[in-house]
Design a protein around this motif. Structure first.
Motif, PDB file in Angstrom:
ATOM      1  N   PHE A  97     -24.897 -13.411  -8.091  1.00 35.12           N
ATOM      2  CA  PHE A  97     -26.336 -13.163  -7.924  1.00 35.12           C
ATOM      3  C   PHE A  97     -26.955 -14.224  -7.013  1.00 35.12           C
ATOM      4  CE2 PHE A  97     -25.869 -10.583 -11.829  1.00 35.12           C
ATOM      5  CZ  PHE A  97     -26.350  -9.398 -11.284  1.00 35.12           C
ATOM      6  N   LEU A  98     -26.441 -15.458  -7.167  1.00 34.51           N
ATOM      7  CA  LEU A  98     -26.973 -16.571  -6.371  1.00 34.51           C
ATOM      8  C   LEU A  98     -26.761 -16.320  -4.874  1.00 34.51           C
ATOM      9  CD1 LEU A  98     -28.127 -19.434  -7.123  1.00 34.51           C
ATOM     10  CD2 LEU A  98     -25.858 -20.315  -6.605  1.00 34.51           C
ATOM     11  N   TYR A  99     -25.598 -15.803  -4.545  1.00 37.42           N
ATOM     12  CA  TYR A  99     -25.272 -15.611  -3.125  1.00 37.42           C
ATOM     13  C   TYR A  99     -25.604 -14.191  -2.638  1.00 37.42           C
ATOM     14  CZ  TYR A  99     -22.723 -20.037  -3.312  1.00 37.42           C
ATOM     15  OH  TYR A  99     -22.398 -21.352  -3.451  1.00 37.42           O
ATOM     16  N   SER A 100     -26.107 -13.371  -3.513  1.00 37.19           N
ATOM     17  CA  SER A 100     -26.317 -11.969  -3.128  1.00 37.19           C
ATOM     18  C   SER A 100     -27.316 -11.832  -1.986  1.00 37.19           C
ATOM     19  CB  SER A 100     -26.754 -11.147  -4.330  1.00 37.19           C
ATOM     20  OG  SER A 100     -27.970 -11.673  -4.804  1.00 37.19           O
ATOM     21  N   ALA A 101     -28.322 -12.710  -1.970  1.00 38.37           N
ATOM     22  CA  ALA A 101     -29.344 -12.616  -0.925  1.00 38.37           C
ATOM     23  C   ALA A 101     -28.752 -12.969   0.446  1.00 38.37           C
ATOM     24  CB  ALA A 101     -30.492 -13.548  -1.262  1.00 38.37           C
ATOM     25  N   LEU A 102     -27.763 -13.879   0.435  1.00 35.15           N
ATOM     26  CA  LEU A 102     -27.214 -14.363   1.709  1.00 35.15           C
ATOM     27  C   LEU A 102     -26.229 -13.379   2.337  1.00 35.15           C
ATOM     28  CD1 LEU A 102     -26.528 -18.044   0.616  1.00 35.15           C
ATOM     29  CD2 LEU A 102     -28.360 -17.260   2.115  1.00 35.15           C
ATOM     30  N   GLU A 103     -25.684 -12.536   1.491  1.00 32.16           N
ATOM     31  CA  GLU A 103     -24.692 -11.571   1.977  1.00 32.16           C
ATOM     32  C   GLU A 103     -23.472 -12.277   2.580  1.00 32.16           C
ATOM     33  OE1 GLU A 103     -24.965  -7.926   2.364  1.00 32.16           O
ATOM     34  OE2 GLU A 103     -26.568  -8.026   0.884  1.00 32.16           O
ATOM     35  N   GLU A 104     -23.234 -13.529   2.203  1.00 38.04           N
ATOM     36  CA  GLU A 104     -22.079 -14.244   2.757  1.00 38.04           C
ATOM     37  C   GLU A 104     -20.924 -14.148   1.761  1.00 38.04           C
ATOM     38  OE1 GLU A 104     -23.251 -18.193   3.747  1.00 38.04           O
ATOM     39  OE2 GLU A 104     -24.707 -17.517   5.217  1.00 38.04           O
ATOM     40  N   LEU A 105     -20.154 -13.127   1.961  1.00 36.44           N
ATOM     41  CA  LEU A 105     -19.085 -12.868   0.987  1.00 36.44           C
ATOM     42  C   LEU A 105     -18.021 -13.959   0.979  1.00 36.44           C
ATOM     43  CD1 LEU A 105     -18.519  -9.036   1.299  1.00 36.44           C
ATOM     44  CD2 LEU A 105     -19.646 -10.288  -0.521  1.00 36.44           C
ATOM     45  N   ASP A 106     -17.693 -14.501   2.166  1.00 32.05           N
ATOM     46  CA  ASP A 106     -16.636 -15.517   2.208  1.00 32.05           C
ATOM     47  C   ASP A 106     -17.038 -16.762   1.430  1.00 32.05           C
ATOM     48  OD1 ASP A 106     -18.560 -16.014   4.070  1.00 32.05           O
ATOM     49  OD2 ASP A 106     -17.202 -16.782   5.609  1.00 32.05           O
ATOM     50  N   VAL A 107     -18.327 -17.121   1.492  1.00 32.04           N
ATOM     51  CA  VAL A 107     -18.806 -18.276   0.732  1.00 32.04           C
ATOM     52  C   VAL A 107     -18.666 -17.995  -0.764  1.00 32.04           C
ATOM     53  CG1 VAL A 107     -20.800 -19.724   0.193  1.00 32.04           C
ATOM     54  CG2 VAL A 107     -20.406 -18.974   2.539  1.00 32.04           C
ATOM     55  N   LEU A 108     -19.047 -16.805  -1.151  1.00 32.82           N
ATOM     56  CA  LEU A 108     -18.953 -16.424  -2.561  1.00 32.82           C
ATOM     57  C   LEU A 108     -17.501 -16.479  -3.048  1.00 32.82           C
ATOM     58  CD1 LEU A 108     -20.046 -15.125  -5.207  1.00 32.82           C
ATOM     59  CD2 LEU A 108     -19.637 -12.920  -4.143  1.00 32.82           C
ATOM     60  N   VAL A 109     -16.616 -15.948  -2.241  1.00 30.85           N
ATOM     61  CA  VAL A 109     -15.207 -15.881  -2.624  1.00 30.85           C
ATOM     62  C   VAL A 109     -14.633 -17.292  -2.790  1.00 30.85           C
ATOM     63  CG1 VAL A 109     -12.919 -15.324  -1.681  1.00 30.85           C
ATOM     64  CG2 VAL A 109     -14.715 -13.598  -1.696  1.00 30.85           C
ATOM     65  N   VAL A 110     -14.876 -18.158  -1.804  1.00 30.03           N
ATOM     66  CA  VAL A 110     -14.337 -19.519  -1.864  1.00 30.03           C
ATOM     67  C   VAL A 110     -14.993 -20.319  -2.998  1.00 30.03           C
ATOM     68  CG1 VAL A 110     -14.099 -21.706  -0.621  1.00 30.03           C
ATOM     69  CG2 VAL A 110     -13.659 -19.561   0.553  1.00 30.03           C
ATOM     70  N   ALA A 111     -16.298 -20.144  -3.144  1.00 29.26           N
ATOM     71  CA  ALA A 111     -17.011 -20.866  -4.215  1.00 29.26           C
ATOM     72  C   ALA A 111     -16.483 -20.446  -5.589  1.00 29.26           C
ATOM     73  CB  ALA A 111     -18.501 -20.593  -4.113  1.00 29.26           C
ATOM     74  N   SER A 112     -16.233 -19.144  -5.774  1.00 32.72           N
ATOM     75  CA  SER A 112     -15.728 -18.658  -7.071  1.00 32.72           C
ATOM     76  C   SER A 112     -14.343 -19.229  -7.359  1.00 32.72           C
ATOM     77  CB  SER A 112     -15.626 -17.131  -7.080  1.00 32.72           C
ATOM     78  OG  SER A 112     -16.827 -16.573  -6.654  1.00 32.72           O
ATOM     79  N   ALA A 113     -13.512 -19.205  -6.319  1.00 29.36           N
ATOM     80  CA  ALA A 113     -12.153 -19.728  -6.510  1.00 29.36           C
ATOM     81  C   ALA A 113     -12.193 -21.218  -6.844  1.00 29.36           C
ATOM     82  CB  ALA A 113     -11.340 -19.490  -5.240  1.00 29.36           C
ATOM     83  N   SER A 114     -13.054 -21.979  -6.144  1.00 22.17           N
ATOM     84  CA  SER A 114     -13.149 -23.427  -6.425  1.00 22.17           C
ATOM     85  C   SER A 114     -13.579 -23.667  -7.864  1.00 22.17           C
ATOM     86  CB  SER A 114     -14.183 -24.107  -5.529  1.00 22.17           C
ATOM     87  OG  SER A 114     -14.204 -23.557  -4.275  1.00 22.17           O
ATOM     88  N   MET A 115     -14.604 -22.920  -8.251  1.00 19.41           N
ATOM     89  CA  MET A 115     -15.124 -23.087  -9.613  1.00 19.41           C
ATOM     90  C   MET A 115     -14.033 -22.770 -10.651  1.00 19.41           C
ATOM     91  SD  MET A 115     -16.353 -20.559 -11.963  1.00 19.41           S
ATOM     92  CE  MET A 115     -16.855 -19.233 -10.925  1.00 19.41           C
ATOM     93  N   ALA A 116     -13.280 -21.708 -10.402  1.00 22.42           N
ATOM     94  CA  ALA A 116     -12.212 -21.331 -11.342  1.00 22.42           C
ATOM     95  C   ALA A 116     -11.135 -22.417 -11.399  1.00 22.42           C
ATOM     96  CB  ALA A 116     -11.598 -20.005 -10.923  1.00 22.42           C
ATOM     97  N   VAL A 117     -10.851 -23.027 -10.246  1.00 23.96           N
ATOM     98  CA  VAL A 117      -9.834 -24.080 -10.196  1.00 23.96           C
ATOM     99  C   VAL A 117     -10.270 -25.297 -11.015  1.00 23.96           C
ATOM    100  CG1 VAL A 117      -8.882 -25.845  -8.644  1.00 23.96           C
ATOM    101  CG2 VAL A 117      -8.672 -23.431  -8.067  1.00 23.96           C
TER     102      VAL A 117
END
Lengths: 295, 205
Positions: free
Chosen positions: B28-48
């Motif tokens: 939801f935080l990144y939904s406005a930016l439409e930057e999917l690559d940022v979302l993907v990398v941020a999610s993976a980092s957080m999970a790590v």
């Protein structure tokens, strides 16, 4: 239930340069309640840890039914070492809930009795949703006791199980222990500082002092070897002649001696010299023996 | 082994829910930016990062309990490794599914692209977290703090190293570029697993 013995041969444990257990050998027989008695730092917990393969020994061997205990799943499934659960772990609070601990215990002990565990939860008034870190010291002791009893493990070790309990709960524990002992063929090894009230429960005592096993004997036999002699000093001295004196207390002209090698001949001499001859409580005997070693 | 796996799983199972919850928040935080690559990398980092912390706590809290209940060291550490490996595979799949559900197939395709890097890093975080737990249990106080800080600096550094590579990968850089960091991550993860086994061998409760 099977009847295997747990045997330790020449157990030594060294922390750095310091040897804390000096070549301990003992055999724990089936269907017996042992009292493991010793001062703080005597090595009781370390010894129990080694006997249950939770602590590696520096040298020596521990076998159960002839098989080594170390890294032996079959032997370990028949041995339970219930020690007080710490409210903190190295990284913070111990957030396990009682129900999680009980569930975990049920995974490991093949004889785990779920109904009995539930009965004990009710008897102790425990809230299984509570986290370990939020329990009082007494309640943590109750969880320890619950795990030990409900494990139904043939050999069960309890490390200071009554330390945090009030007198009523301690009485409840000894009752439950004896009930369990009567209905099963389990062996219990209980370490405690509160010796006097547990003395009648112990069939055999193991005296550990500065890492050495001072005594391993049947409680009644051990106590029968010692006696308190009291009366006028000269009479007591005459009655006790030739017997080792462990302790002496003087009150005016009368004296009380705790002597060893007590037997029927000593009783007769006491009667002849009009000296009172009384049994020595286990706790006192331990104090004298430990003190004598120190001296 | 089964008893140990259940014990570890009992402790770690709710953390994936936390990760998914955080992912939804990120989404939801990144939904406005439409930057999917940022979302993907941020999610993976957080999970790590969460993985590292989960296994740090699992080794400190659960491992001694399993021994206390009469498990052998071999069975307990084996179970911890199994759960770490399962987590290393399952968590990316769960995240991939969530990304697909929330952001559509384009996001899932991006996520799948980073999996060859993300999965080894996830293994590294799991084994490193577990190893750190053993360091914490066995080392002296000062060393505990030092190893704790070192581990997070390493993990963070490692991820910083991977980030540009991940971004390049997302923007179509050839796959060979990512081979070396993946090998490094796999080797570090393997060293972590080995370290856990060695540390568990003579652990005293």
């Amino acid at each position: 239930m099977n009847a295997k013995t747990l045997t330790a041969v020449d157990i030594r444990k060294t922390y750095g340069q310091k040897e804390v257990l000096h070549g301990i050998s003992l055999t724990l027989l089936p269907h017996t309640i042992y009292g493991l008695i010793g001062r703080n730092g005597a090595g009781k917990t370390t010894l129990m840890g080694i006997l249950t393969a939770q602590t590696p020994a520096t040298s020596g061997s521990v076998t159960y039914g002839g098989e080594p205990v170390w890294e032996n799943a079959r032997a370990l499934s028949e041995i339970c070492f219930s020690r007080e659960l710490s409210p903190t772990v190295l990284m913070g609070r111990n957030t396990f809930r009682i129900k999680q601990i009980l569930r975990m215990a049920s995974y490991y002990y093949p004889n785990w009795d779920k109904d009995y565990a539930q009965k004990l939860v009710e008897a102790f008034g425990l809230d299984v949703k509570k986290q370990i870190c939020k329990l009082s010291s007494g309640m943590r002791s109750m969880v320890t006791i619950l795990l030990a009893l409900a494990s139904r493990a043939p050999v069960t070790f309890l490390d200071e199980p009554v330390a945090g309990l009030d007198v009523v709960a301690r009485d409840q524990f000894y009752r439950l222990l004896l009930e369990e002992y009567e209905r099963s063929e389990r062996t219990f090894v209980i370490s405690t500082h509160i010796i006097e009230e547990a003395a009648s429960v112990f069939e055999k005592v193991l005296f550990l002092d500065h890492g050495s096993l001072l005594l391993a004997e049947d409680t009644d036999t051990l106590l029968s070897h010692y006696a308190y002699l009291s009366g006028r000093e000269e009479d007591v001295r005459a009655a006790a002649e030739g017997r080792p004196v462990l302790h002496r207390e003087q009150m005016g002209r009368s004296v009380t001696l705790c002597v060893g090698e007590a037997d029927e001949a000593l009783s007769q001499r006491c009667r002849a010299f009009d000296v009172a001859c009384d049994p020595v409580p286990l706790q006192k005997l331990f104090v004298y023996l430990a003190g004598q070693k120190e001296a | 082994m089964a008893a140990n796996c259940k014990s570890y799983w009992q402790y770690v199972w709710y953390y994936p829910i936390l990760i998914v919850g955080l992912f939804v928040f990120y989404s939801f935080l990144y939904s406005a930016l439409e930057e999917l690559d940022v979302l993907v990398v941020a999610s993976a980092s957080m999970a790590v990062f969460i993985t590292a912390i989960v296994f740090l706590y699992a080794s400190v809290q659960v491992f001694p309990m399993t021994l206390q209940f009469g498990s052998t060291r071999k069975a307990s550490i084996g179970a911890l490794s199994v759960v770490e490996l399962l987590w290393g595979v399952a968590m990316p799949l769960v995240l991939a599914a969530c990304i697909g559900l929330l952001r559509g197939s384009a996001a899932t395709a991006l996520f799948i692209q980073i999996l060859p890097v993300y999965i080894p890093v996830q293994f590294l975080a799991a084994s490193g977290g577990g190893l750190l737990g053993f360091a914490v249990m066995r080392l002296r106080k000062v060393m505990r703090v030092v190893s704790f800080v070192l581990f997070f600096v390493l993990l963070f550094g490692c991820f910083m190293l991977f980030m540009p590579m991940l971004t390049r990968k997302l923007s179509g850089v050839p796959a060979e570029v990512s081979v070396l960091p993946v090998i490094i991550a796999v080797l570090l993860a393997a060293a972590g697993f080995l370290g856990e086994w060695l540390a568990a061998r003579k652990y005293s409760v």
